[in-house]
Design a protein around this motif. Structure first.
Motif, PDB file in Angstrom:
ATOM      1  N   PRO A  46       6.315  10.635  -6.309  1.00 44.48           N
ATOM      2  CA  PRO A  46       7.745  10.305  -6.183  1.00 44.48           C
ATOM      3  C   PRO A  46       8.511  11.293  -5.320  1.00 44.48           C
ATOM      4  CG  PRO A  46       7.234  11.114  -8.382  1.00 44.48           C
ATOM      5  CD  PRO A  46       5.939  10.913  -7.718  1.00 44.48           C
ATOM      6  N   GLN A 105       0.824  -1.204   0.000  1.00 43.48           N
ATOM      7  CA  GLN A 105       0.000   0.000   0.000  1.00 43.48           C
ATOM      8  C   GLN A 105       0.860   1.258   0.000  1.00 43.48           C
ATOM      9  OE1 GLN A 105      -3.275   0.073  -0.336  1.00 43.48           O
ATOM     10  NE2 GLN A 105      -3.409  -2.174  -0.379  1.00 43.48           N
ATOM     11  N   LEU A 109       8.541  10.200  -1.820  1.00 40.80           N
ATOM     12  CA  LEU A 109       9.492   9.121  -1.565  1.00 40.80           C
ATOM     13  C   LEU A 109      10.886   9.676  -1.363  1.00 40.80           C
ATOM     14  CD1 LEU A 109      10.252   6.154  -1.372  1.00 40.80           C
ATOM     15  CD2 LEU A 109      10.384   6.094  -3.878  1.00 40.80           C
ATOM     16  N   GLN A 110      11.258  10.686  -2.199  1.00 42.77           N
ATOM     17  CA  GLN A 110      12.598  11.261  -2.065  1.00 42.77           C
ATOM     18  C   GLN A 110      12.741  12.009  -0.738  1.00 42.77           C
ATOM     19  OE1 GLN A 110      13.122  13.600  -5.574  1.00 42.77           O
ATOM     20  NE2 GLN A 110      13.119  11.822  -6.957  1.00 42.77           N
ATOM     21  N   ALA A 117       3.882   1.469  -1.211  1.00 44.43           N
ATOM     22  CA  ALA A 117       4.526   1.583  -2.527  1.00 44.43           C
ATOM     23  C   ALA A 117       3.593   2.227  -3.542  1.00 44.43           C
ATOM     24  CB  ALA A 117       4.957   0.189  -2.991  1.00 44.43           C
ATOM     25  N   LYS A 118       2.323   1.889  -3.480  1.00 47.89           N
ATOM     26  CA  LYS A 118       1.365   2.526  -4.397  1.00 47.89           C
ATOM     27  C   LYS A 118       1.278   4.032  -4.131  1.00 47.89           C
ATOM     28  CE  LYS A 118      -1.515  -1.599  -5.011  1.00 47.89           C
ATOM     29  NZ  LYS A 118      -2.867  -2.193  -4.827  1.00 47.89           N
ATOM     30  N   THR A 119       1.338   4.405  -2.852  1.00 50.13           N
ATOM     31  CA  THR A 119       1.279   5.827  -2.503  1.00 50.13           C
ATOM     32  C   THR A 119       2.507   6.571  -3.014  1.00 50.13           C
ATOM     33  OG1 THR A 119      -0.011   5.297  -0.524  1.00 50.13           O
ATOM     34  CG2 THR A 119       1.053   7.454  -0.595  1.00 50.13           C
ATOM     35  N   TYR A 120       3.691   5.982  -2.802  1.00 48.48           N
ATOM     36  CA  TYR A 120       4.929   6.632  -3.252  1.00 48.48           C
ATOM     37  C   TYR A 120       5.034   6.636  -4.781  1.00 48.48           C
ATOM     38  CZ  TYR A 120       6.524   6.608   1.579  1.00 48.48           C
ATOM     39  OH  TYR A 120       6.650   6.835   2.925  1.00 48.48           O
ATOM     40  N   GLU A 121       4.433   5.622  -5.419  1.00 46.61           N
ATOM     41  CA  GLU A 121       4.448   5.611  -6.887  1.00 46.61           C
ATOM     42  C   GLU A 121       3.651   6.788  -7.448  1.00 46.61           C
ATOM     43  OE1 GLU A 121       3.330   2.552 -10.575  1.00 46.61           O
ATOM     44  OE2 GLU A 121       2.738   2.099  -8.502  1.00 46.61           O
ATOM     45  N   ALA A 122       2.581   7.152  -6.772  1.00 43.61           N
ATOM     46  CA  ALA A 122       1.788   8.307  -7.218  1.00 43.61           C
ATOM     47  C   ALA A 122       2.446   9.635  -6.857  1.00 43.61           C
ATOM     48  CB  ALA A 122       0.389   8.237  -6.606  1.00 43.61           C
TER      49      ALA A 122
END
Length: 314
Positions: free
Chosen positions: A254, A245, A257-258, A247-252
């Motif tokens: 980026p 879950q 995530l950084q 990973a899906k958030t960070y994929e939307a």
């Protein structure tokens, strides 16, 4: 062949041959008669008072008996049953009646031990139990059995062996209350005809061979290890679900995530003097994310003015 234990109550002399308690009343009467006869002899100078006093004192001592509240006495007259006497004071006919047995009607205990008895699943065990019993009909217990205490002990021993041999090891270890009730019913069904009532039977201990104890210990350890691994796998599955879950958030997003990576590095670098090595591409990505975050903080639109459009270069 295993040795059959001898119950403690199995003695050479039957335990029902008990003695009556000290009859202080009879002793007091005898002493009074002797003193009275001695006084009369001293006053009248006739020795017949002493002789008569001694004879009467002996007759009182032989005829006046006493037993406690929990005791019953079997009296035989010329070898025939005269009946039970007690509790308290009672009279017998000297030289004609005799006291054959004294029965204790209190609840008593008999320890029962079995050694290397095979269960139904062929497991040798040592079982220790205690039988609580009492005599409810003293006349039948005395007249029908030579030694009712020893008979109760032997019946309890054989019944315990029968029940252990017809039960599984798991039943002996886990369902002791049912086994206790079954033992009590079986023993009482055999002893009730003798005038004996079994109050309760309790299994104190079930001892297993050392090899079987080691095997059961290893089995329990393996069960605990299996449960721990199942719990760990369940926790890892939940963590993996949460990570998916995230990973899906960070994929939307980026940039988020950084920023998270920068925060992690900052947490790692709290202790001064720590050197952190990272790939150049990762450092460049963090630099652009830092510049973007700084630009978003410094460039604020004026109140009432339309939002500016454009790009921010790092």
């Amino acid at each position: 062949m295993p040795d059959f234990p001898v119950p403690p109550s199995m003695s050479l002399v039957p335990s029902m041959k008990r003695k009556l308690p000290l009859n202080t009343i009879s002793a007091s009467i005898v002493a009074a008669l002797l003193l009275l006869s001695a006084g009369l002899t001293a006053m009248t100078r006739q020795p017949g008072w002493v002789i008569g006093g001694v004879v009467l004192a002996v007759l009182v001592h032989m005829s006046l008996k006493m037993c406690n509240s929990w005791q019953r006495v079997l009296v035989l007259r010329a070898g025939k049953i005269q009946g039970l006497r007690g509790p308290g004071l009672f009279l017998i006919v000297p030289f004609l009646d005799q006291i054959d047995a004294v029965v204790d009607q209190r609840i008593r205990t008999v320890p029962v031990h079995t050694r290397q008895t095979l269960t139904r699943d062929t497991t040798p065990v040592d079982v220790d139990a205690v039988v609580f019993w009492m005599v409810h009909d003293p006349l039948r217990a005395i007249t029908e059995l030579d030694n009712y205490e020893g008979s109760v002990s032997m019946v309890a021993l054989t019944t315990l062996r029968e029940v252990v041999g017809s039960s599984d090891l798991a039943t002996l270890l886990e369902d002791r209350r049912r086994i206790d009730g079954e033992l009590r019913d079986l023993i009482e069904s055999k002893t009730r005809e003798w005038g004996v009532t079994v109050q309760a039977v309790e299994i104190r201990d079930v001892q297993l061979p050392d090899s079987l104890q080691d095997a059961m210990s290893r089995q329990a350890q393996a069960e605990r290890e299996r449960s721990a691994r199942v719990t760990l796998a369940s926790a890892e599955r939940e963590v993996a679900h949460e990570l998916a879950q995230a990973a899906k958030t960070y994929e939307a997003a980026p940039i988020a995530l950084q920023i998270l990576q920068i925060n992690r590095i900052f947490e790692m670098n709290k202790n001064r003097g720590t050197t952190i090595l990272m790939p150049t591409t990762m450092a460049d990505a963090m630099t652009s994310a830092t510049a973007f975050a700084a630009a978003m903080q410094t460039v604020q639109p004026e109140p009432g003015a339309p939002a500016a459009t454009g790009e921010v270069s790092g």
